[in-house]
Design an enzyme around this catalytic site. Sequence first.
Site, short mmCIF file in Angstrom:
data_model
loop_
_atom_site.label_atom_id
_atom_site.label_comp_id
_atom_site.label_asym_id
_atom_site.label_seq_id
_atom_site.Cartn_x
_atom_site.Cartn_y
_atom_site.Cartn_z
N GLU A 141 -3.15 4.89 1.97
CA GLU A 141 -4.23 5.44 1.15
C GLU A 141 -5.13 4.30 0.68
OE1 GLU A 141 -2.02 7.13 -2.09
OE2 GLU A 141 -1.48 8.92 -0.95
N GLY B 39 0.84 -1.18 0.00
CA GLY B 39 0.00 0.00 0.00
C GLY B 39 0.88 1.23 0.00
N TYR B 40 0.26 2.38 -0.14
CA TYR B 40 1.00 3.63 -0.29
C TYR B 40 0.58 4.65 0.77
CZ TYR B 40 2.93 1.69 -4.43
OH TYR B 40 3.63 0.86 -5.28
N LEU B 41 1.56 5.15 1.50
CA LEU B 41 1.33 6.27 2.41
C LEU B 41 1.25 7.56 1.60
CD1 LEU B 41 3.81 5.20 5.22
CD2 LEU B 41 1.31 5.17 5.34
#
Length: 153
Positions: free
Chosen positions: A81, A27-29
């Site tokens: 996100e 996942g992406y911060l």
Amino acid sequence: MLEIERKYKVKEDFRKDVVRSSLMKQGYLSSCPERAVRIRIAGGKGYLTVKGASDEKGISRYEFEQELSLADAENLYALCEPGSIEKERHWVTSGGHTWEVDVFHGANEGLVLAEIELEAEDEPFALPDWIGEEVTGDERYYNAMLAKHPRNH
């Protein structure tokens, strides 16, 4: 560290040359093109990766990676996100190079991409028979974009 890589769609079966495989989720911060901050969980370990903007050809960019404890990675993953990547990565040896072939699952089911990391942008390498269209520099095929805007093929 500077990451230099080329990315391609996979058109045929590559599995005969696989040397190892691993399931991954990430996942992406932050998923903006100028700086992607990724949390990856694979093989019982966690990783924090920061990637800078790609050069004009989409081949080179800054990359920093740090191993995390699984607990820290899971806690950070919960803060990511919306949208994530689920894939099985296969390492394939061909022509003196190791290719990373990602078979996507979940929202990107059916997509198969291969990457080769190089020492220099002009380093010569042979394309295996199973390599298809080059998508290097095509932002639609960046993992950060695939997390937000899935592609099935």
